[in-house]
Design a protein around this motif. Structure first.
Motif, mmCIF file in Angstrom:
data_model
loop_
_atom_site.group_PDB
_atom_site.id
_atom_site.type_symbol
_atom_site.label_atom_id
_atom_site.label_comp_id
_atom_site.label_asym_id
_atom_site.label_seq_id
_atom_site.Cartn_x
_atom_site.Cartn_y
_atom_site.Cartn_z
ATOM 1 N N GLY A 32 0.815 -1.203 0.000
ATOM 2 C CA GLY A 32 0.000 0.000 0.000
ATOM 3 C C GLY A 32 0.853 1.261 0.000
ATOM 4 N N ARG B 59 -6.901 3.081 2.771
ATOM 5 C CA ARG B 59 -7.718 2.738 3.934
ATOM 6 C C ARG B 59 -9.024 2.080 3.502
ATOM 7 N NH1 ARG B 59 -6.792 8.615 6.741
ATOM 8 N NH2 ARG B 59 -4.688 8.238 7.597
ATOM 9 N N LEU C 220 -5.120 -7.831 0.299
ATOM 10 C CA LEU C 220 -5.143 -6.435 -0.112
ATOM 11 C C LEU C 220 -4.980 -6.314 -1.622
ATOM 12 C CD1 LEU C 220 -5.298 -3.478 0.700
ATOM 13 C CD2 LEU C 220 -2.824 -3.519 1.117
ATOM 14 N N GLU D 273 -8.228 -1.489 2.478
ATOM 15 C CA GLU D 273 -7.948 -2.333 3.637
ATOM 16 C C GLU D 273 -9.248 -2.757 4.331
ATOM 17 O OE1 GLU D 273 -3.501 -0.645 4.898
ATOM 18 O OE2 GLU D 273 -5.326 0.278 5.738
ATOM 19 N N GLU E 166 -10.657 -6.604 4.558
ATOM 20 C CA GLU E 166 -10.960 -7.226 5.844
ATOM 21 C C GLU E 166 -12.408 -7.687 5.904
ATOM 22 O OE1 GLU E 166 -10.710 -6.204 10.652
ATOM 23 O OE2 GLU E 166 -10.036 -4.744 9.155
#
Length: 342
Positions: A108, A123, A136, A126, A130
């Motif tokens: 990232g 962000r 990712l 991510e 999740e």
């Protein structure tokens, strides 16, 4: 790579390398300044030179073109692998200090530094990864934040691996043959070629210790993995491990039995398929087929003249031959074309 008097000196004629620098080191091969560290520059030079070499792929120098493409790929892979590049540079006389070492970055962060994504997008990716149980890399690709190839390059940088474009690389049969198709498909790996006593294997992710050991025992040498996009790995397996290929002896026997049951290897009459015969055997069988067809015409006439007309005296002598031929000839034609010549 070797050149002969019968063909071009590919280093000089195709890449513009001065004759006194042949055979070239990796930097000279890629037309780079000595000890170039910028991966973007290395990738750019590789792309330009590969494009030039591919111009010769469809001509009479196709084998030389592919061999040189693979040599360019080997050089790029080494010069974009931090640890291997350091060893190679030291061998060429480079003296390092602590400031020369380039540390790995999370993918990232690397993409942000490359201006491919923003911090806010990272962000978001991510959280997306999740929430859906994705890596990712896969999350960024699904969100269309970056192209699959760039995501793979970023992951390769994080893992300390090299990225490879399988469209520009032709695996060696000597590398492909020992690994069964079932293993390649199950683990999504494609063996490429031997490189300085190490077997190079393309994969979409890091491999575990068990697979690493299996590959090491299969090839009798250490394994080094390079990263490719998942779609490129799938396409390569489909291309180089088509059904029935590279299954090993046991796998080939199973495949042969499957084909025999399905009537692929054996014709309905139990003979070898017509197209699998030698040219002389095909000629002989074709002639025999024509004889059978001729008897499909002559046989009914003879049968009618000497047998059936004597039994059915009240029927016109032309009716019986025509009727018998209309039945026998189509049956003979079907047998010859669908069974005998199959």
């Amino acid at each position: 790579m070797s050149t002969t008097s019968e063909g071009p000196n590919v280093y000089v004629d195709w890449l513009g390398i001065p004759p006194d620098e042949v055979p070239p080191d990796h930097y000279t091969l890629l037309r780079l300044k000595r000890f170039e560290d910028d991966e973007k520059v290395i990738e750019k030079h590789h792309g330009i030179l590969s494009g030039e070499v591919r111009k010769y792929a469809a001509g009479k120098y196709g084998p030389q073109s592919q061999e040189l493409l693979n040599e360019l790929s080997r050089a790029r892979l080494l010069l974009t692998d931090g640890d291997r590049k350091r060893d190679y540079d030291e061998m060429l006389g480079r003296v390092f200090d602590d400031a020369d070492e380039l540390g790995r970055k999370p993918m990232g962060r690397w993409l942000i530094d490359m201006r491919a994504i923003t911090t806010a997008q990272l962000r978001e990716a991510e959280a997306f990864a999740e929430g859906r149980g994705l890596s990712l890399r896969d999350a960024m690709v699904q969100m269309k934040l970056v192209k699959p190839s760039l995501a793979a390059r970023a992951l390769a940088q994080e893992l300390g691996m090299s990225f490879i474009d399988l469209n520009e690389t032709l695996p060696d049969d000597d590398a492909l043959d020992p690994l069964p198709r079932s293993i390649a498909r199950r683990h999504s790996v494609v063996p490429l070629f031997e490189d300085d006593g190490v077997i190079l294997v393309a994969t979409a992710d890091e491999i575990d210790a068990e697979l690493d050991e299996r590959l090491r025992l299969t090839y009798g040498m250490p394994v080094r993995c390079v990263l490719a996009t998942p779609s490129a790995i799938s396409a390569a397996i489909k291309k180089y491990y088509a059904p029935g290929m590279r299954e090993g002896k046991a796998g080939k026997e199973i495949q042969q039995k499957r084909e025999e049951v399905a009537g692929v290897t054996k014709g309905k009459a139990g003979g070898v398929r017509f197209k699998d015969l030698s040219e002389a055997e095909q000629k002989e069988k074709r002639l025999t087929g024509y004889i059978i067809l001729c008897w499909g015409v002559a046989g009914p006439s003879l049968l009618s003249a000497f047998v059936l007309n004597g039994l059915f005296t009240n029927i016109s002598p032309w009716v019986m031959p025509l009727t018998t031929t209309a039945v026998v000839l189509p049956a003979a034609a079907y047998y010859v074309t669908k069974v005998f010549w199959r």
